[in-house]
Design a protein around this motif. Structure first.
Motif, PDB file in Angstrom:
ATOM      1  N   GLY A 388      24.892  37.211  37.948  1.00 17.60           N
ATOM      2  CA  GLY A 388      24.512  36.119  37.057  1.00 17.60           C
ATOM      3  C   GLY A 388      23.468  35.207  37.675  1.00 17.60           C
ATOM      4  O   GLY A 388      22.536  34.763  36.999  1.00 17.60           O
ATOM      5  N   THR A 390      21.261  36.068  39.965  1.00 14.78           N
ATOM      6  CA  THR A 390      19.990  36.781  40.098  1.00 14.78           C
ATOM      7  C   THR A 390      19.515  37.407  38.788  1.00 14.78           C
ATOM      8  O   THR A 390      18.448  38.028  38.747  1.00 14.78           O
ATOM      9  N   LYS A 391      20.348  37.266  37.724  1.00 15.62           N
ATOM     10  CA  LYS A 391      20.006  37.758  36.390  1.00 15.62           C
ATOM     11  C   LYS A 391      19.716  39.265  36.396  1.00 15.62           C
ATOM     12  O   LYS A 391      18.679  39.721  35.912  1.00 15.62           O
ATOM     13  N   GLU A 393      21.456  43.347  35.819  1.00 18.30           N
ATOM     14  CA  GLU A 393      22.535  44.135  35.243  1.00 18.30           C
ATOM     15  C   GLU A 393      23.365  44.770  36.357  1.00 18.30           C
ATOM     16  O   GLU A 393      22.840  45.107  37.426  1.00 18.30           O
TER      17      GLU A 393
END
Length: 431
Positions: A388, A390-391, A393
């Protein structure tokens, strides 16, 4: 025992349905009281007395101190100082990340604070210098666990209270494994990146220039570096209790952040206090219901019955320790480290007492195992938090994460379990 298994199953189902942990355990406490025919109000006083313990006051103090450090400029100065030593080698920034998480743990005791403070700075920097994004995110996720193992550790405060042992000794139990794990992660980081050709490395500098850079960054980070010395020195010299040390940590962070580093303002102080209050409130709610459940289960002799059940499977100490490790790993995968520690104390303490395991050694086993579980799917709260921040998947960093865990953390769990001297040496110095 049947009511116990029904209650635990219900809590697990609620957790998998993403019901907040506090509500899941609250419903579990009510369910157990209903099934066992016990008035839950009978146990509420015990739960309140446990969360009112003076030692537990250290929790909100360290949580707030850790929350403030990200905005106070402390974490960035620590990063620059460590970077002066190893930042100019291939894979050096990864080692900087690992070592700074360990140092940050010696100040805050919070893995989530380490991810927020270190991850936001180091992951973009590593990616900019050619590190694979998945590797960078995985490294932050697994290294954040070091903040739970290097004292002061918030989960160890709660666990020590639950098993009625010395908080100071519980702190030290995970210190040697934490330091060793940090070195293992640094080594694995260099090994995984040795053939990577995309990484750019800062140009080498002369020995004199390096000494000058270390001196400069060390001077800038000096107030951050001496903070763990003040905190841990106060605890182990007997000058301060862990709670008083938490208060010192908070005041020290406020003074340094507001008036010396000037990395935060009063608006930051307000927002950080709100965040810390929410986190503390959520943890206290979980602990309250866990202590209520524990009271009912203890009176019903459930932990002793569970111990007898495990002992009926095998009387081999090695087999039982492996079973305990498996249970702790599953706990860590599903619930947070603080809740898992209390649940482990309730259910497994009678087992380890019957097979002759020292309670402080058990603290190290619990701390190391739950740390592994917290970054292992399916739930893996720290792993998802790193993604979250580092954004990214999960699919991008789950592979590198599993390599770090299988080659680094899992072997350390086994070493801690079967080499008790590693965990008991430092606590033994307090006797």
């Amino acid at each position: 025992m049947l009511f116990f298994f029904i209650t635990i199953a219900a809590v697990l189902v609620l957790l998998l349905l993403e019901v907040p942990v506090g509500f899941a355990f609250g419903i579990g406490a009510l369910l157990y009281g209903f099934l066992s025919g016990t008035d839950i109000s009978f146990h509420a006083g015990f739960g309140y007395s446990q969360i009112s313990a003076f030692s537990l006051l250290a929790l909100p103090l360290f949580v707030l101190a850790g929350t403030l450090m990200g905005t106070a400029g402390i974490s960035e100065r620590l990063l620059n100082f460590v970077n002066a030593f190893v930042g100019r080698t291939k894979g050096g920034l990864g080692a900087v990340t690992v070592l700074t998480c360990a140092m940050f743990g010696a100040i805050s005791g919070s893995a989530s604070a380490a991810i927020a403070a270190i991850g936001k700075i180091m992951v973009p920097r590593m990616i900019k210098e050619g590190y694979p994004p998945g590797h960078a995110t995985a490294l932050v996720a697994v290294s954040s666990v070091l903040a739970l193992m290097i004292p002061p550790s918030i989960p160890m405060i709660v666990f020590a209270i639950a098993i009625r042992e010395s908080v100071a000794k519980a702190f030290l139990a995970t210190m040697s494994p934490g330091i060793m794990l940090a070195l293992v992660y640094c080594a694995l980081n260099f090994i995984f990146l040795r053939k990577n050709k995309t990484i750019t490395v800062q140009p080498k500098i002369s020995t004199g220039a390096m000494i000058e850079e270390v001196s400069r960054t060390g001077k800038e980070a000096s107030l951050a570096i001496i903070m763990p010395v003040i905190i841990l020195g106060g605890i182990y010299s007997g000058i301060a209790t862990p709670t008083e040390a938490g208060a010192v940590a908070l005041v020290y962070t406020l003074v340094v952040g507001l008036f010396i580093y000037r990395g935060m303002n009063f608006k930051d102080l307000y927002s950080s206090t709100i965040d810390a209050a929410r986190l503390t409130g959520a943890v206290m709610m979980v602990l309250f219901f866990l202590f209520i459940m524990s009271r009912g289960m203890i009176l019903a002799q459930v932990p002793n019955q569970f111990a007898d059940m495990l002992l009926s499977i095998s009387d081999n100490k090695i087999v039982l320790l492996l079973l305990i490790n498996l249970l702790l790993l599953i706990m860590g995968m599903i619930i947070d480290d603080v809740s898992g520690g209390v649940l482990a104390a309730i259910i497994l303490l009678p087992v380890i007492q019957k097979i002759g395991v020292d309670p402080i050694h058990f603290a190290a086993i619990v701390g190391t195992n739950l740390g592994l579980g917290n970054v292992s799917p399916p739930c893996a709260p720290l792993l998802y938090m790193a993604g979250g921040v580092t954004k990214m998947e999960l699919s991008e960093y789950i592979g590198p994460t599993m390599k770090f865990l299988l080659l680094g953390h899992l072997p350390m769990v086994l070493i801690v379990t079967f080499v008790p001297e590693l965990s008991l040496f430092l606590p033994g110095l307090l006797d």
